[in-house]
Design an enzyme around this catalytic site. Sequence first.
Site, mmCIF file in Angstrom:
data_model
loop_
_atom_site.group_PDB
_atom_site.id
_atom_site.type_symbol
_atom_site.label_atom_id
_atom_site.label_comp_id
_atom_site.label_asym_id
_atom_site.label_seq_id
_atom_site.Cartn_x
_atom_site.Cartn_y
_atom_site.Cartn_z
ATOM 1 N NE ARG A 279 61.323 34.052 -13.302
ATOM 2 C CZ ARG A 279 62.222 34.582 -12.503
ATOM 3 N NH1 ARG A 279 63.389 33.944 -12.315
ATOM 4 N NH2 ARG A 279 61.994 35.724 -11.878
ATOM 5 C CG HIS A 327 63.648 29.960 -7.992
ATOM 6 N ND1 HIS A 327 62.615 30.200 -8.856
ATOM 7 C CD2 HIS A 327 64.528 30.992 -8.182
ATOM 8 C CE1 HIS A 327 62.831 31.321 -9.529
ATOM 9 N NE2 HIS A 327 64.000 31.816 -9.140
#
Length: 366
Positions: A279, A327
């Site tokens: 993350r 991502h």
Amino acid sequence: MSPSIPLTLGCSVGLESSTIEKLKSNFQKVIYHPKSSNERFTSDELNEIDIFFTPGSGLPQDITSLDQLPKLKHVQLASAGSDSMQKTKPIKSYMDSLDQDKDEKKDKISLSTASGTHVLSIPPYAVGMTIALLHQWPRLIIAGHEKKKWLSETECDVKGETYVAKSTYGRTAGLLGYGALGRETARLLKAHGMKIIAANTSGKATPQDGYIIPGTGDKDGSIPEEYYSTKDPKAFESFLGKSDVLICSLPGTPATQGFLSKEKLEKLPEGAVLVNVGRGSLIPSDDLLAVLETSKIFGAALDVTDPEPLTSDHPLWSHPKVVVTPHISGNSENEMDIAADILLTNAKRVLDKKGVINEVHFGRGY
């Protein structure tokens, strides 16, 4: 032939037709309204649902409370992370109700992720980026496009010296986070001649739990030569100091928010390589940019960023040491089919009143 799981499944995950048929052949009933469609779950349909299969972003927006799902026993995410889901209104309300009445509602509804589905894409991404950065491939590709000529050896090198490819062999890879992704990355990097060390909460080897694709991972945690605890500042500093390559795969939780600060990044060896596939909130961008201006970090690959997405004028986009991808490292071929296998496993465990795999503890975030 009667279905093996006499439960009703609600599904808002977009699936291939073959996967839908597999679910229909196992569940008593499947109510399928993918998020991409304009179809909504009616109140009558919600009243029937025992298990909900949903994207990591959460349940459909018109479900504002789990009270709308009176029969709900389990929520299965199609993602490896649960941080976005736990921020949604129905889940936050449910967690509040657990705090207020722990005994009555404890374990009434379980939540689990699809952790393990992405070991066929994210660890190879981490390995590929490690090699690409050590070999300065991003620099070579960009310079070739821009200059349109056969580059000299000194033009190929970031310091203007004679170019050499830095080897994985003999270097130490530090796995920050040793779940499914960390274990498979460790297995792959060890095959490239790297020494493996790992940092986790306990600082000890643990068995691999959850969903495991055969032939992947590190079931007994024996690959790392050393373990370090992220809760022990001195031990973690030692871990960072040995990590020529630092691979981060931690989940997004309150404990990991801003954890890899400038002070910690400065503990890395000179010329370290950094890859973050967990993350973006783990590493404050300003802290990372400050350390990138030193010789500590030779190159960084970021599939997740702080903030996410990056603004168009953010300096990380154009930093010569950095590769940013949007991502997508977890966008694995056939990933939803694998996630459906986890769903089926957990549905049977719910039916048998057994604990689900990849369970997320409400509030803790993992």
